[in-house]
Scaffold this active site. Structure first.
Site, mmCIF file in Angstrom:
data_model
loop_
_atom_site.group_PDB
_atom_site.id
_atom_site.type_symbol
_atom_site.label_atom_id
_atom_site.label_comp_id
_atom_site.label_asym_id
_atom_site.label_seq_id
_atom_site.Cartn_x
_atom_site.Cartn_y
_atom_site.Cartn_z
ATOM 1 N N LYS A 89 13.975 -25.452 -36.602
ATOM 2 C CA LYS A 89 13.047 -24.663 -35.767
ATOM 3 C C LYS A 89 13.086 -23.177 -36.158
ATOM 4 C CE LYS A 89 11.198 -27.828 -33.290
ATOM 5 N NZ LYS A 89 9.756 -28.076 -33.461
ATOM 6 N N TYR A 100 18.646 -29.550 -35.886
ATOM 7 C CA TYR A 100 17.315 -29.409 -35.271
ATOM 8 C C TYR A 100 16.983 -27.929 -35.075
ATOM 9 C CZ TYR A 100 13.805 -29.849 -31.529
ATOM 10 O OH TYR A 100 12.678 -29.754 -30.760
ATOM 11 N N SER A 141 11.889 -24.198 -29.803
ATOM 12 C CA SER A 141 12.620 -24.586 -28.600
ATOM 13 C C SER A 141 13.711 -23.557 -28.339
ATOM 14 C CB SER A 141 13.218 -25.960 -28.857
ATOM 15 O OG SER A 141 14.405 -26.123 -28.154
ATOM 16 N N SER A 142 14.160 -23.488 -27.085
ATOM 17 C CA SER A 142 15.188 -22.497 -26.743
ATOM 18 C C SER A 142 16.539 -22.829 -27.387
ATOM 19 C CB SER A 142 15.333 -22.386 -25.227
ATOM 20 O OG SER A 142 15.668 -23.633 -24.678
ATOM 21 N N CYS A 143 16.673 -24.003 -28.012
ATOM 22 C CA CYS A 143 17.953 -24.327 -28.665
ATOM 23 C C CYS A 143 18.164 -23.512 -29.941
ATOM 24 C CB CYS A 143 18.064 -25.813 -28.954
ATOM 25 S SG CYS A 143 16.925 -26.337 -30.213
ATOM 26 N N HIS A 167 15.966 -36.498 -21.241
ATOM 27 C CA HIS A 167 16.529 -35.217 -20.809
ATOM 28 C C HIS A 167 16.924 -35.312 -19.330
ATOM 29 C CE1 HIS A 167 14.097 -33.434 -24.317
ATOM 30 N NE2 HIS A 167 15.366 -33.296 -24.612
HETATM 31 N N1 LIG Z 1 10.353 -31.766 -24.477
HETATM 32 C C1 LIG Z 1 10.962 -30.607 -24.227
HETATM 33 O O1 LIG Z 1 11.691 -30.447 -23.223
HETATM 34 C C2 LIG Z 1 10.745 -29.447 -25.141
HETATM 35 C C3 LIG Z 1 11.361 -28.228 -24.798
HETATM 36 C C4 LIG Z 1 11.178 -27.145 -25.633
HETATM 37 C C5 LIG Z 1 10.412 -27.253 -26.766
HETATM 38 N N2 LIG Z 1 9.810 -28.433 -27.087
HETATM 39 C C6 LIG Z 1 9.041 -28.473 -28.343
HETATM 40 O O2 LIG Z 1 7.734 -28.938 -28.164
HETATM 41 C C7 LIG Z 1 7.321 -29.678 -29.322
HETATM 42 C C8 LIG Z 1 6.791 -31.040 -28.897
HETATM 43 O O3 LIG Z 1 7.789 -31.711 -28.138
HETATM 44 P P1 LIG Z 1 7.444 -32.983 -27.227
HETATM 45 O O4 LIG Z 1 8.414 -32.988 -26.114
HETATM 46 O O5 LIG Z 1 5.987 -33.032 -26.961
HETATM 47 O O6 LIG Z 1 7.851 -34.158 -28.228
HETATM 48 P P2 LIG Z 1 7.350 -35.685 -28.201
HETATM 49 O O7 LIG Z 1 6.863 -36.054 -26.850
HETATM 50 O O8 LIG Z 1 8.452 -36.475 -28.806
HETATM 51 O O9 LIG Z 1 6.095 -35.685 -29.197
HETATM 52 C C9 LIG Z 1 6.252 -35.362 -30.541
HETATM 53 C C10 LIG Z 1 4.998 -35.762 -31.287
HETATM 54 O O10 LIG Z 1 5.216 -35.468 -32.659
HETATM 55 C C11 LIG Z 1 4.604 -36.469 -33.430
HETATM 56 N N3 LIG Z 1 5.362 -36.693 -34.653
HETATM 57 C C12 LIG Z 1 6.693 -36.830 -34.806
HETATM 58 N N4 LIG Z 1 6.999 -37.078 -36.090
HETATM 59 C C13 LIG Z 1 5.805 -37.109 -36.765
HETATM 60 C C14 LIG Z 1 5.448 -37.324 -38.108
HETATM 61 N N5 LIG Z 1 6.376 -37.563 -39.058
HETATM 62 N N6 LIG Z 1 4.140 -37.289 -38.445
HETATM 63 C C15 LIG Z 1 3.200 -37.056 -37.501
HETATM 64 N N7 LIG Z 1 3.470 -36.822 -36.214
HETATM 65 C C16 LIG Z 1 4.765 -36.862 -35.849
HETATM 66 C C17 LIG Z 1 4.604 -37.738 -32.596
HETATM 67 O O11 LIG Z 1 3.415 -38.425 -32.919
HETATM 68 P P3 LIG Z 1 3.113 -39.988 -32.551
HETATM 69 O O12 LIG Z 1 3.151 -40.065 -31.040
HETATM 70 O O13 LIG Z 1 1.765 -40.231 -33.081
HETATM 71 O O14 LIG Z 1 4.193 -40.798 -33.196
HETATM 72 C C18 LIG Z 1 4.659 -37.219 -31.156
HETATM 73 O O15 LIG Z 1 3.421 -37.359 -30.528
HETATM 74 C C19 LIG Z 1 8.540 -29.758 -30.238
HETATM 75 O O16 LIG Z 1 8.429 -28.795 -31.252
HETATM 76 C C20 LIG Z 1 9.699 -29.400 -29.351
HETATM 77 O O17 LIG Z 1 10.714 -28.725 -30.025
HETATM 78 C C21 LIG Z 1 9.954 -29.536 -26.304
#
Ligand SMILES: NC(=O)c1ccc[n+]([C@@H]2O[C@H](COP(=O)([O-])OP(=O)(O)OC[C@H]3O[C@@H](n4cnc5c(N)ncnc54)[C@H](OP(=O)(O)O)[C@@H]3O)[C@@H](O)[C@H]2O)c1
Length: 326
Positions: free
Chosen positions: A153, A149, A120-122, A192
């Site tokens: 990363k 966090y 992530s950009s953080c 967010h």
């Molecule tokens: N959202 C943003 O704005 C954003 C921006 C930049 C980067 N990112 C990056 O993109 C990635 C995904 O983000 P997202 O927004 O898609 O997050 P999200 O919607 O919260 O989804 C995260 C997923 O991770 C799984 N997970 C979490 N803990 C787990 C564990 N202990 N064991 C197995 N699975 C686990 C969850 O599975 P279950 O659903 O099965 O529980 C969930 O489906 C992250 O690395 C984040 O840093 C996100």
């Protein structure tokens, strides 16, 4: 950047790959699954967190030994806004370190051909020159509210690099900017900025409220990428990128929070007043990624913010009431 060892790996699609998407139910993981399906690929290997806790290295190794994936998208993470990070910093560093360590190590031990780690950009310093190039990593102090966090990363990037250096693993990292799109979190306290503003303005438009209060001054600038664009970037990088350096993924364009609020107000049909509460914190004034590296590779975003927001708002407005806070 050393890419020469891996030029023959090619696209997962051409190779009849066995693709594993970790975090397939999340916003990013589900967008990657949609993009893979659009390319005509079968359902990837996927497990929910209750079927497989990725913090458990033994369970992850067992799964990898059984399933033998060849390509891994690591989109599973513990993700949350400022409040969630502030309330549970130990969980944010522990869960993310454990997930990354378990998956990356097991991918190495089972001979996965290629792995894409999502950060992530953080990861970048709180105060740094804009737009932010990949080289600005670890050139200054992190934003304290999400440092646990962000450090996890950064460790993920280093895990990929270290496995590449020591074992020749083709593990790459992508660092997306702020995302929005299907599957976003609309929870009243944990969301967010885009889902939070959509909730507020949609509700105000429906009730005919004369004004909407927004936090801060509206002057900070942010960059927003539609999650379907990110998914395309992930597939693209999996196809063509074999370098050790992480790659920023964004639009290269930012906007002020005030401009964002006005756009969301217009798209939700809210015509009242927007009031800014400057007693609330603004956060970092600007956070824009330099996307020259991914642009030079040949990838550009497709979805402009207004069109992307219109689709997201239409979807939100069509939901039943009880599905609007998930
Ligand atoms: N959202 C943003 O704005 C954003 C921006 C930049 C980067 N990112 C990056 O993109 C990635 C995904 O983000 P997202 O927004 O898609 O997050 P999200 O919607 O919260 O989804 C995260 C997923 O991770 C799984 N997970 C979490 N803990 C787990 C564990 N202990 N064991 C197995 N699975 C686990 C969850 O599975 P279950 O659903 O099965 O529980 C969930 O489906 C992250 O690395 C984040 O840093 C996100």
């Amino acid at each position: 950047m050393s890419t020469e060892h891996f030029d023959d790996k090619g696209s997962p699609i051409d190779n009849g790959a066995r693709i594993y998407v970790a975090g397939h139910r999340g916003m990013v993981g589900s967008a990657i699954v949609r993009a893979l399906k659009q390319r005509g690929l079968d359902d990837p290997i996927a497990f929910t967190s209750s079927e497989l806790d990725l913090r458990d290295p033994t369970a992850v190794q067992r799964m990898m030994d059984r399933e033998r994936p060849t390509h891994v998208y690591l989109a599973a993470a513990k993700v949350g806004g400022i409040k969630a990070n502030a309330d549970a910093p130990a969980d944010f560093i522990f869960d993310n370190l454990m997930i990354e360590t378990s998956v990356i190590r097991a991918a190495h031990l089972t001979g996965v051909s290629k792995l894409l780690f999502l950060g992530s950009s953080c990861i970048y310093p709180k105060v740094t020159a804009q737009p932010i190039t990949e080289g600005q990593l670890m050139t200054g102090a992190l934003e304290p509210t999400n440092a646990p966090y962000a450090l996890a990363k950064i460790a993920g990037i280093e895990l990929c690099k270290a496995h590449r250096k020591q074992h020749g693993s083709n593990f790459i990292s992508a660092m997306p900017t702020n995302l929005y799109g299907p599957g976003d979190n609309y929870h009243p306290t944990g969301s967010h900025v885009i889902p939070a503003l959509i909730r507020k303005f949609h509700k105000a438009a429906l009730s005919g409220a004369p004004a909407v209060d927004c936090w801060g001054s509206g002057t900070p600038r942010r960059e927003f990428l539609h999650v379907d664009d990110l998914a395309e970037a992930c597939l693209f990088l999996m196809d063509v990128y074999n370098g050790e350096e992480h790659v920023n993924v964004g639009t290269g364009v930012d906007m002020s929070i005030l401009e964002l609020a006005e756009m969301i107000a217009k798209l939700t049909g809210f015509s009242g007043e927007i009031c800014w509460d400057s007693s609330q914190p603004d956060g970092t004034m600007r956070k824009q990624l330099d996307c020259s590296r991914i642009h030079a590779l040949g990838w550009h975003h497709q979805v402009e913010v207004e069109a992307g927001l219109r689709a997201v708002i239409d979807d939100y407005a069509a939901r039943p009431d009880e599905a609007r806070s998930k």
